[in-house]
Enzyme design. Structure first.
Site, PDB file in Angstrom:
ATOM      1  N   TYR A  71      44.915  35.658  41.337  1.00 49.13           N
ATOM      2  CA  TYR A  71      45.898  35.822  42.410  1.00 49.13           C
ATOM      3  C   TYR A  71      45.494  36.958  43.334  1.00 49.13           C
ATOM      4  O   TYR A  71      45.575  36.831  44.564  1.00 49.13           O
ATOM      5  CB  TYR A  71      47.266  36.079  41.792  1.00 49.13           C
ATOM      6  CG  TYR A  71      48.354  36.447  42.765  1.00 49.13           C
ATOM      7  CD1 TYR A  71      48.886  35.499  43.628  1.00 49.13           C
ATOM      8  CD2 TYR A  71      48.873  37.737  42.805  1.00 49.13           C
ATOM      9  CE1 TYR A  71      49.900  35.822  44.511  1.00 49.13           C
ATOM     10  CE2 TYR A  71      49.891  38.083  43.687  1.00 49.13           C
ATOM     11  CZ  TYR A  71      50.403  37.125  44.537  1.00 49.13           C
ATOM     12  OH  TYR A  71      51.407  37.452  45.419  1.00 49.13           O
ATOM     13  N   SER A 131      49.935  40.266  49.736  1.00 49.41           N
ATOM     14  CA  SER A 131      50.506  40.957  48.582  1.00 49.41           C
ATOM     15  C   SER A 131      49.789  42.285  48.389  1.00 49.41           C
ATOM     16  O   SER A 131      48.594  42.404  48.701  1.00 49.41           O
ATOM     17  CB  SER A 131      50.350  40.109  47.316  1.00 49.41           C
ATOM     18  OG  SER A 131      50.774  40.823  46.173  1.00 49.41           O
TER      19      SER A 131
END
Length: 258
Positions: free
Chosen positions: A153, A142
Protein backbone atom coordinates in the site's frame (compact mmCIF):
# COMPACT_ATOMS: atom_id res chain seq x y z
CA UNK A 1 -18.74 24.08 7.12
CA UNK A 2 -20.41 24.65 3.75
CA UNK A 3 -19.16 27.44 1.48
CA UNK A 4 -22.24 28.18 -0.59
CA UNK A 5 -21.55 28.61 -4.28
CA UNK A 6 -17.84 27.78 -4.08
CA UNK A 7 -18.18 25.27 -6.94
CA UNK A 8 -21.06 26.90 -8.81
CA UNK A 9 -20.90 26.03 -12.49
CA UNK A 10 -18.21 23.37 -11.98
CA UNK A 11 -18.50 19.79 -13.20
CA UNK A 12 -16.83 17.38 -10.78
CA UNK A 13 -16.11 13.66 -10.65
CA UNK A 14 -15.49 12.05 -7.26
CA UNK A 15 -14.26 8.47 -7.22
CA UNK A 16 -14.66 6.10 -4.31
CA UNK A 17 -17.72 8.17 -3.47
CA UNK A 18 -19.97 5.55 -1.90
CA UNK A 19 -18.24 5.50 1.49
CA UNK A 20 -15.84 7.33 3.77
CA UNK A 21 -13.91 10.41 2.67
CA UNK A 22 -15.17 10.26 -0.91
CA UNK A 23 -18.80 10.22 0.15
CA UNK A 24 -18.42 13.33 2.30
CA UNK A 25 -16.39 15.16 -0.37
CA UNK A 26 -19.05 14.47 -3.00
CA UNK A 27 -21.97 15.51 -0.80
CA UNK A 28 -20.24 18.71 0.32
CA UNK A 29 -19.24 19.60 -3.23
CA UNK A 30 -22.83 19.20 -4.41
CA UNK A 31 -24.02 21.39 -1.52
CA UNK A 32 -21.47 23.99 -2.60
CA UNK A 33 -22.82 24.13 -6.13
CA UNK A 34 -20.89 21.52 -8.10
CA UNK A 35 -22.56 19.18 -10.52
CA UNK A 36 -21.15 15.90 -9.28
CA UNK A 37 -20.77 12.41 -10.67
CA UNK A 38 -20.17 9.97 -7.83
CA UNK A 39 -18.25 6.94 -9.08
CA UNK A 40 -17.82 3.69 -7.20
CA UNK A 41 -18.02 -0.02 -7.92
CA UNK A 42 -20.44 -0.39 -5.00
CA UNK A 43 -23.95 -0.56 -6.42
CA UNK A 44 -25.36 1.73 -3.70
CA UNK A 45 -23.45 4.75 -5.03
CA UNK A 46 -26.70 5.94 -6.60
CA UNK A 47 -28.35 5.95 -3.17
CA UNK A 48 -25.56 8.20 -1.88
CA UNK A 49 -26.05 10.57 -4.82
CA UNK A 50 -29.74 10.77 -3.96
CA UNK A 51 -28.80 12.19 -0.53
CA UNK A 52 -27.10 15.22 -2.07
CA UNK A 53 -28.37 18.77 -1.71
CA UNK A 54 -27.73 19.76 -5.29
CA UNK A 55 -27.11 17.99 -8.56
CA UNK A 56 -25.47 14.61 -8.10
CA UNK A 57 -25.58 11.36 -10.03
CA UNK A 58 -24.21 7.91 -9.30
CA UNK A 59 -22.17 5.82 -11.71
CA UNK A 60 -20.95 2.27 -11.11
CA UNK A 61 -17.54 1.35 -12.53
CA UNK A 62 -14.50 -0.73 -11.69
CA UNK A 63 -11.73 1.87 -11.70
CA UNK A 64 -9.01 -0.76 -11.39
CA UNK A 65 -9.48 -1.06 -15.16
CA UNK A 66 -8.86 1.56 -17.83
CA UNK A 67 -12.21 0.67 -19.38
CA UNK A 68 -14.01 1.54 -16.16
CA UNK A 69 -12.16 4.82 -15.77
CA UNK A 70 -12.76 5.83 -19.38
CA UNK A 71 -16.47 4.98 -19.10
CA UNK A 72 -16.84 7.10 -15.96
CA UNK A 73 -15.13 10.14 -17.48
CA UNK A 74 -17.11 9.81 -20.70
CA UNK A 75 -20.35 9.62 -18.72
CA UNK A 76 -19.48 12.78 -16.77
CA UNK A 77 -18.46 14.68 -19.88
CA UNK A 78 -21.63 13.68 -21.69
CA UNK A 79 -23.89 14.58 -18.78
CA UNK A 80 -22.21 17.86 -17.82
CA UNK A 81 -20.71 18.97 -21.13
CA UNK A 82 -17.18 18.58 -19.77
CA UNK A 83 -15.17 17.97 -16.61
CA UNK A 84 -13.60 20.71 -14.48
CA UNK A 85 -12.49 18.78 -11.41
CA UNK A 86 -11.53 15.17 -10.69
CA UNK A 87 -11.11 13.91 -7.12
CA UNK A 88 -9.26 10.57 -7.18
CA UNK A 89 -10.23 8.98 -3.89
CA UNK A 90 -10.19 5.22 -4.57
CA UNK A 91 -7.71 3.31 -2.45
CA UNK A 92 -7.07 1.86 0.95
CA UNK A 93 -5.02 -0.97 2.39
CA UNK A 94 -6.71 -4.33 2.05
CA UNK A 95 -4.51 -6.14 4.57
CA UNK A 96 -2.14 -5.15 7.34
CA UNK A 97 0.77 -7.55 7.80
CA UNK A 98 4.57 -7.55 7.79
CA UNK A 99 5.89 -7.53 4.24
CA UNK A 100 7.37 -11.02 4.55
CA UNK A 101 3.88 -12.36 5.30
CA UNK A 102 2.30 -10.97 2.12
CA UNK A 103 1.61 -13.44 -0.66
CA UNK A 104 2.45 -12.32 -4.22
CA UNK A 105 -1.21 -12.14 -5.24
CA UNK A 106 -1.95 -9.98 -2.20
CA UNK A 107 0.84 -7.57 -3.13
CA UNK A 108 -0.58 -7.20 -6.63
CA UNK A 109 -4.08 -6.64 -5.24
CA UNK A 110 -2.86 -3.79 -3.03
CA UNK A 111 -1.20 -2.04 -5.96
CA UNK A 112 -4.22 -2.56 -8.22
CA UNK A 113 -6.50 -1.03 -5.61
CA UNK A 114 -4.45 1.96 -4.49
CA UNK A 115 -2.43 2.95 -7.57
CA UNK A 116 -4.22 1.96 -10.75
CA UNK A 117 -7.53 3.79 -10.20
CA UNK A 118 -5.63 7.08 -9.93
CA UNK A 119 -3.35 6.19 -12.83
CA UNK A 120 -6.26 5.22 -15.08
CA UNK A 121 -8.57 8.08 -14.08
CA UNK A 122 -5.89 10.70 -14.67
CA UNK A 123 -5.23 9.23 -18.11
CA UNK A 124 -8.93 9.08 -18.93
CA UNK A 125 -9.78 12.61 -17.75
CA UNK A 126 -6.95 14.46 -19.48
CA UNK A 127 -8.53 14.58 -22.96
CA UNK A 128 -11.68 16.09 -21.46
CA UNK A 129 -9.74 18.71 -19.50
CA UNK A 130 -7.55 19.56 -22.46
CA UNK A 131 -10.66 20.06 -24.57
CA UNK A 132 -12.03 22.36 -21.86
CA UNK A 133 -8.82 24.38 -21.66
CA UNK A 134 -7.93 23.42 -18.10
CA UNK A 135 -9.01 21.68 -14.95
CA UNK A 136 -7.99 20.44 -11.52
CA UNK A 137 -7.08 16.96 -10.35
CA UNK A 138 -6.90 16.24 -6.62
CA UNK A 139 -5.39 12.89 -5.74
CA UNK A 140 -6.02 11.41 -2.30
CA UNK A 141 -2.72 9.83 -1.36
CA UNK A 142 -1.60 8.86 2.16
CA UNK A 143 1.06 9.64 4.72
CA UNK A 144 1.49 5.86 4.94
CA UNK A 145 4.33 6.05 2.45
CA UNK A 146 6.13 5.58 5.76
CA UNK A 147 4.55 3.09 8.14
CA UNK A 148 4.48 -0.51 9.27
CA UNK A 149 2.64 -3.61 8.03
CA UNK A 150 1.51 -2.19 4.67
CA UNK A 151 4.50 -1.98 2.34
CA UNK A 152 2.53 -2.70 -0.88
CA UNK A 153 0.00 0.00 0.00
CA UNK A 154 2.84 2.37 0.85
CA UNK A 155 4.41 1.68 -2.54
CA UNK A 156 1.10 2.35 -4.31
CA UNK A 157 0.61 5.68 -2.54
CA UNK A 158 4.21 6.63 -3.30
CA UNK A 159 3.21 6.10 -6.92
CA UNK A 160 0.23 8.42 -6.45
CA UNK A 161 2.62 11.10 -5.17
CA UNK A 162 4.83 10.63 -8.23
CA UNK A 163 1.84 10.86 -10.57
CA UNK A 164 0.79 14.09 -8.86
CA UNK A 165 4.14 15.80 -9.22
CA UNK A 166 4.94 14.61 -12.74
CA UNK A 167 1.50 15.39 -14.17
CA UNK A 168 1.56 18.82 -12.54
CA UNK A 169 4.82 19.64 -14.29
CA UNK A 170 3.72 18.16 -17.61
CA UNK A 171 0.31 19.87 -17.84
CA UNK A 172 0.69 23.19 -16.02
CA UNK A 173 1.00 25.09 -19.30
CA UNK A 174 -2.27 23.51 -20.42
CA UNK A 175 -4.06 25.07 -17.45
CA UNK A 176 -4.36 21.81 -15.49
CA UNK A 177 -3.46 21.79 -11.80
CA UNK A 178 -2.61 18.48 -10.14
CA UNK A 179 -2.38 18.33 -6.35
CA UNK A 180 -2.82 15.78 -3.57
CA UNK A 181 -3.61 15.38 0.08
CA UNK A 182 -1.87 12.76 2.21
CA UNK A 183 -4.33 11.74 4.93
CA UNK A 184 -3.21 10.04 8.08
CA UNK A 185 -5.33 7.65 10.11
CA UNK A 186 -8.98 8.65 9.79
CA UNK A 187 -11.92 7.59 11.92
CA UNK A 188 -14.87 6.54 9.78
CA UNK A 189 -18.07 4.51 10.12
CA UNK A 190 -17.80 0.80 9.49
CA UNK A 191 -17.60 0.18 5.76
CA UNK A 192 -20.63 -1.35 4.05
CA UNK A 193 -18.25 -3.12 1.68
CA UNK A 194 -15.10 -4.23 3.56
CA UNK A 195 -11.74 -3.85 1.87
CA UNK A 196 -10.80 -7.40 2.86
CA UNK A 197 -13.84 -9.58 2.13
CA UNK A 198 -12.11 -12.57 3.74
CA UNK A 199 -12.02 -10.85 7.11
CA UNK A 200 -9.05 -10.77 9.47
CA UNK A 201 -7.51 -13.68 11.27
CA UNK A 202 -6.57 -13.35 14.93
CA UNK A 203 -2.97 -12.68 13.87
CA UNK A 204 -4.08 -10.01 11.41
CA UNK A 205 -6.04 -8.31 14.19
CA UNK A 206 -2.79 -8.11 16.16
CA UNK A 207 -0.95 -6.63 13.18
CA UNK A 208 -3.78 -4.14 12.68
CA UNK A 209 -3.55 -3.14 16.34
CA UNK A 210 0.17 -2.50 15.83
CA UNK A 211 -0.63 -0.21 12.90
CA UNK A 212 -3.20 1.74 14.91
CA UNK A 213 -0.64 2.25 17.67
CA UNK A 214 2.04 3.37 15.21
CA UNK A 215 -0.29 5.78 13.41
CA UNK A 216 -1.51 7.31 16.67
CA UNK A 217 1.95 7.67 18.17
CA UNK A 218 3.39 9.14 14.94
CA UNK A 219 0.79 11.91 14.98
CA UNK A 220 1.74 14.98 17.00
CA UNK A 221 -1.91 15.14 18.07
CA UNK A 222 -1.97 11.48 19.16
CA UNK A 223 -5.32 10.79 17.52
CA UNK A 224 -7.00 9.85 14.29
CA UNK A 225 -8.49 12.57 12.12
CA UNK A 226 -12.16 12.93 11.24
CA UNK A 227 -13.82 12.65 7.85
CA UNK A 228 -14.56 16.37 8.02
CA UNK A 229 -10.89 17.15 8.64
CA UNK A 230 -9.98 15.20 5.49
CA UNK A 231 -12.74 16.50 3.23
CA UNK A 232 -12.04 20.17 3.93
CA UNK A 233 -8.48 20.34 2.52
CA UNK A 234 -9.46 18.20 -0.47
CA UNK A 235 -12.19 20.67 -1.37
CA UNK A 236 -9.93 23.65 -0.76
CA UNK A 237 -7.33 22.26 -3.16
CA UNK A 238 -10.07 21.57 -5.71
CA UNK A 239 -11.35 25.14 -5.53
CA UNK A 240 -10.25 28.28 -7.32
CA UNK A 241 -8.88 29.53 -3.98
CA UNK A 242 -5.93 27.18 -4.55
CA UNK A 243 -5.33 28.46 -8.06
CA UNK A 244 -1.57 28.92 -7.55
CA UNK A 245 -1.05 25.51 -5.96
CA UNK A 246 0.09 22.64 -8.16
CA UNK A 247 2.42 19.68 -7.77
CA UNK A 248 2.00 19.87 -3.99
CA UNK A 249 1.17 17.02 -1.62
CA UNK A 250 -0.48 18.32 1.55
CA UNK A 251 -0.06 16.11 4.64
CA UNK A 252 -3.28 15.95 6.66
CA UNK A 253 -2.11 13.74 9.47
CA UNK A 254 -1.85 15.71 12.68
CA UNK A 255 1.80 16.59 12.06
CA UNK A 256 3.00 13.20 10.79
CA UNK A 257 4.56 13.91 7.39
CA UNK A 258 4.87 10.24 6.48
Amino acid sequence: MIFAGRFAGKAMVVTGAAQGIGRLVALRAAAEGARVLLVDRADFVGDVAAEAEGEAHGFSADLETHEGAAAAMAAAAERFGGIDILINNVGGAIRMRPYVAFEPAQIEAEVRRSLFPTLWCCHAVLPHMLARGGGTIVNVSSNATRGINRVPYSAAKGGVNAITQSLAMEYAQAGIRVVATAPGGTAAPERRVPRNPDGNSAQEDVWMHDVVNQVTESSFMKRYGTLEEQAAPILFLASDEAGYVTGSILPVAGGDLG
